[in-house]
Motif scaffolding. Structure first.
Motif, PDB file in Angstrom:
ATOM      1  N   PHE A  48       0.810  -1.231   0.000  1.00 14.89           N
ATOM      2  CA  PHE A  48       0.000   0.000   0.000  1.00 14.89           C
ATOM      3  C   PHE A  48       0.841   1.278   0.000  1.00 14.89           C
ATOM      4  O   PHE A  48       0.312   2.353  -0.285  1.00 14.89           O
ATOM      5  N   ASN A  49       2.137   1.149   0.324  1.00 17.22           N
ATOM      6  CA  ASN A  49       3.005   2.332   0.418  1.00 17.22           C
ATOM      7  C   ASN A  49       2.374   3.415   1.290  1.00 17.22           C
ATOM      8  O   ASN A  49       2.409   4.605   0.964  1.00 17.22           O
ATOM      9  N   ASP A  50       1.788   2.992   2.389  1.00 14.20           N
ATOM     10  CA  ASP A  50       1.074   3.896   3.278  1.00 14.20           C
ATOM     11  C   ASP A  50       1.734   3.826   4.660  1.00 14.20           C
ATOM     12  O   ASP A  50       1.892   2.743   5.231  1.00 14.20           O
ATOM     13  N   THR A  51       2.111   4.990   5.205  1.00 10.51           N
ATOM     14  CA  THR A  51       2.845   5.006   6.474  1.00 10.51           C
ATOM     15  C   THR A  51       2.029   4.478   7.650  1.00 10.51           C
ATOM     16  O   THR A  51       2.604   4.176   8.704  1.00 10.51           O
ATOM     17  N   LYS A  52       0.714   4.356   7.492  1.00 11.05           N
ATOM     18  CA  LYS A  52      -0.063   3.807   8.618  1.00 11.05           C
ATOM     19  C   LYS A  52       0.305   2.354   8.894  1.00 11.05           C
ATOM     20  O   LYS A  52       0.019   1.836   9.968  1.00 11.05           O
ATOM     21  N   TYR A  53       0.948   1.697   7.911  1.00 14.58           N
ATOM     22  CA  TYR A  53       1.382   0.316   8.095  1.00 14.58           C
ATOM     23  C   TYR A  53       2.850   0.218   8.510  1.00 14.58           C
ATOM     24  O   TYR A  53       3.437  -0.866   8.471  1.00 14.58           O
ATOM     25  N   ARG A  54       3.459   1.302   8.928  1.00 16.35           N
ATOM     26  CA  ARG A  54       4.865   1.270   9.352  1.00 16.35           C
ATOM     27  C   ARG A  54       5.004   0.407  10.605  1.00 16.35           C
ATOM     28  O   ARG A  54       4.376   0.702  11.633  1.00 16.35           O
ATOM     29  N   PRO A  55       5.811  -0.655  10.561  1.00 21.19           N
ATOM     30  CA  PRO A  55       5.936  -1.528  11.740  1.00 21.19           C
ATOM     31  C   PRO A  55       6.524  -0.783  12.930  1.00 21.19           C
ATOM     32  O   PRO A  55       7.469   0.009  12.788  1.00 21.19           O
ATOM     33  N   CYS A  56       5.980  -1.041  14.095  1.00 24.72           N
ATOM     34  CA  CYS A  56       6.483  -0.424  15.319  1.00 24.72           C
ATOM     35  C   CYS A  56       7.927  -0.887  15.588  1.00 24.72           C
ATOM     36  O   CYS A  56       8.208  -2.090  15.515  1.00 24.72           O
ATOM     37  N   PRO A  57       8.850   0.033  15.901  1.00 27.25           N
ATOM     38  CA  PRO A  57      10.235  -0.377  16.196  1.00 27.25           C
ATOM     39  C   PRO A  57      10.344  -1.410  17.310  1.00 27.25           C
ATOM     40  O   PRO A  57      11.205  -2.280  17.258  1.00 27.25           O
ATOM     41  N   LEU A  58       9.464  -1.329  18.306  1.00 25.11           N
ATOM     42  CA  LEU A  58       9.509  -2.317  19.386  1.00 25.11           C
ATOM     43  C   LEU A  58       9.189  -3.712  18.866  1.00 25.11           C
ATOM     44  O   LEU A  58       9.803  -4.698  19.293  1.00 25.11           O
ATOM     45  N   LEU A  59       8.242  -3.816  17.937  1.00 27.73           N
ATOM     46  CA  LEU A  59       7.909  -5.108  17.339  1.00 27.73           C
ATOM     47  C   LEU A  59       9.118  -5.680  16.612  1.00 27.73           C
ATOM     48  O   LEU A  59       9.456  -6.866  16.756  1.00 27.73           O
ATOM     49  N   LYS A  60       9.801  -4.846  15.847  1.00 31.01           N
ATOM     50  CA  LYS A  60      11.003  -5.292  15.139  1.00 31.01           C
ATOM     51  C   LYS A  60      12.076  -5.763  16.128  1.00 31.01           C
ATOM     52  O   LYS A  60      12.734  -6.790  15.926  1.00 31.01           O
ATOM     53  N   LYS A  61      12.247  -4.985  17.181  1.00 29.70           N
ATOM     54  CA  LYS A  61      13.270  -5.315  18.183  1.00 29.70           C
ATOM     55  C   LYS A  61      12.979  -6.658  18.849  1.00 29.70           C
ATOM     56  O   LYS A  61      13.890  -7.477  19.053  1.00 29.70           O
ATOM     57  N   MET A  62      11.715  -6.901  19.178  1.00 29.12           N
ATOM     58  CA  MET A  62      11.349  -8.152  19.829  1.00 29.12           C
ATOM     59  C   MET A  62      11.579  -9.346  18.904  1.00 29.12           C
ATOM     60  O   MET A  62      12.057 -10.399  19.340  1.00 29.12           O
ATOM     61  N   VAL A  63      11.243  -9.187  17.640  1.00 26.96           N
ATOM     62  CA  VAL A  63      11.469 -10.273  16.676  1.00 26.96           C
ATOM     63  C   VAL A  63      12.966 -10.529  16.516  1.00 26.96           C
ATOM     64  O   VAL A  63      13.420 -11.683  16.491  1.00 26.96           O
ATOM     65  N   ASP A  64      13.756  -9.458  16.425  1.00 23.36           N
ATOM     66  CA  ASP A  64      15.215  -9.611  16.336  1.00 23.36           C
ATOM     67  C   ASP A  64      15.772 -10.334  17.564  1.00 23.36           C
ATOM     68  O   ASP A  64      16.755 -11.086  17.468  1.00 23.36           O
ATOM     69  N   ALA A  65      15.146 -10.111  18.717  1.00 23.92           N
ATOM     70  CA  ALA A  65      15.602 -10.743  19.966  1.00 23.92           C
ATOM     71  C   ALA A  65      15.111 -12.186  20.108  1.00 23.92           C
ATOM     72  O   ALA A  65      15.449 -12.860  21.083  1.00 23.92           O
ATOM     73  N   GLY A  66      14.311 -12.630  19.143  1.00 22.09           N
ATOM     74  CA  GLY A  66      13.806 -14.000  19.197  1.00 22.09           C
ATOM     75  C   GLY A  66      12.604 -14.181  20.091  1.00 22.09           C
ATOM     76  O   GLY A  66      12.280 -15.305  20.485  1.00 22.09           O
ATOM     77  N   LEU A  67      11.917 -13.081  20.411  1.00 27.71           N
ATOM     78  CA  LEU A  67      10.719 -13.161  21.252  1.00 27.71           C
ATOM     79  C   LEU A  67       9.507 -13.287  20.328  1.00 27.71           C
ATOM     80  O   LEU A  67       8.930 -12.292  19.899  1.00 27.71           O
ATOM     81  N   HIS A  68       9.143 -14.511  20.009  1.00 29.81           N
ATOM     82  CA  HIS A  68       8.119 -14.759  18.995  1.00 29.81           C
ATOM     83  C   HIS A  68       6.748 -15.114  19.556  1.00 29.81           C
ATOM     84  O   HIS A  68       5.838 -15.416  18.805  1.00 29.81           O
TER      85      HIS A  68
END
Length: 284
Positions: free
Chosen positions: A252-272
């Motif tokens: 959609f190229n729409d900023t309302k779908y920008r992933p939350c940085p905390l969500l990215k951080k948790m996934v990177d940390a292996g918290l699934h």
């Protein structure tokens, strides 16, 4: 006509649930994944799920564990799918992964075999483009846990034929499920709404507006939801949530779908989430 043999690709959380549901409704299942250890784990998970359900849900006809497991062939060999009447794909929400799988099974499966994509967000029309049978590709968005959820979201791709829709509806009826048919769009209906809700809930947690417990408590107590958005994220898997919202952002190229940085951080940390014991909550 009863569909007898069903291929299930991907032995993750959703693939396990789909395979179990099919076996419990008297289908022969070919469950395919790329690693033996994943298949071994899937077999144990299905055993655990059936035992748990027999304790929690009272049924007129209890599930026979051994009979159910005997209906599932656990294999790394995609070639076995040449015997399937219907295939349900459940691989990771990454387009490159899905594209490879559909190119492979398109060459293996019979010309009459219908492909159902169990995807959270990737457009069905794009998936169908990786095959030479676009009219026989349909989206079936199962909900977790699959064996006890009575309804699914079915998605019609640009080329999906009416015959394919009817075959898929019949397949779902055999599994004891109803469906709502919608048109193709990234995220369809359920996840265009749900992923935004979950992502915004993570932003609330990141901004320290409320704790995870209180965010979920508001949705359960004020709106009557059985689970709050962060509990739901843990159930689905935070990695899957991130992949899905990235697909929405890309399409959609729409900023309302920008992933939350905390969500990215948790996934990177292996918290699934529930799948590995820790997400917004800790699980034993």
């Amino acid at each position: 006509m009863k569909i007898q043999t069903v291929g299930v690709i991907g032995a993750g959380v959703m693939g396990i649930g789909v395979a179990q549901n099919l076996a419990q409704t008297d289908h022969n299942v070919i469950l395919v994944d790329i690693k033996e250890e994943i298949l071994d784990k899937a077999k144990q998970e299905i055993k655990n799920n059936i035992r748990f359900q027999s304790l929690i849900y009272k049924k007129d006809k209890p599930t026979n564990l051994e009979e159910t497991l005997n209906k599932i062939e656990f294999s790394q060999n995609y070639k076995l799918l040449e015997n399937a009447d219907f295939v349900i794909e459940n691989v990771t929400e990454r387009w490159d992964n899905k594209k490879q799988v559909y190119s492979l099974i398109d060459a293996i499966c019979s010309a009459d075999c219908v492909f159902a994509a169990n995807t959270s967000a990737i457009p069905i029309t794009r998936i169908a483009s990786a095959t030479k049978r676009a009219d026989k590709v349909v989206g079936i968005h199962f909900m977790n846990p699959v064996p006890i959820k009575p309804m699914v979201e079915m998605i019609r791709g640009y080329h999906t034929s009416e015959t394919t829709i009817e075959i898929a509806k019949n397949m779902l009826s055999q599994m004891g499920k109803e469906c709502v048919l919608v048109n193709d769009s990234p995220g369809f209906v359920s996840n265009r709404v749900l992923m935004l809700t979950i992502n915004e809930a993570v932003f609330l947690l990141q901004d320290r507006v409320a704790t995870a417990e209180d965010i979920d408590k508001i949705f359960k107590g004020c709106f009557g939801h059985k689970m709050g958005p962060l509990e739901t994220a843990d159930l689905i898997g935070l990695d899957t949530i991130l992949y899905s919202i990235e697909v929405l952002y890309e399409n959609f190229n729409d900023t309302k779908y920008r992933p939350c940085p905390l969500l990215k951080k948790m996934v990177d940390a292996g918290l699934h989430g529930r799948k590995n014991g820790k997400g917004f909550y800790v699980y034993q």
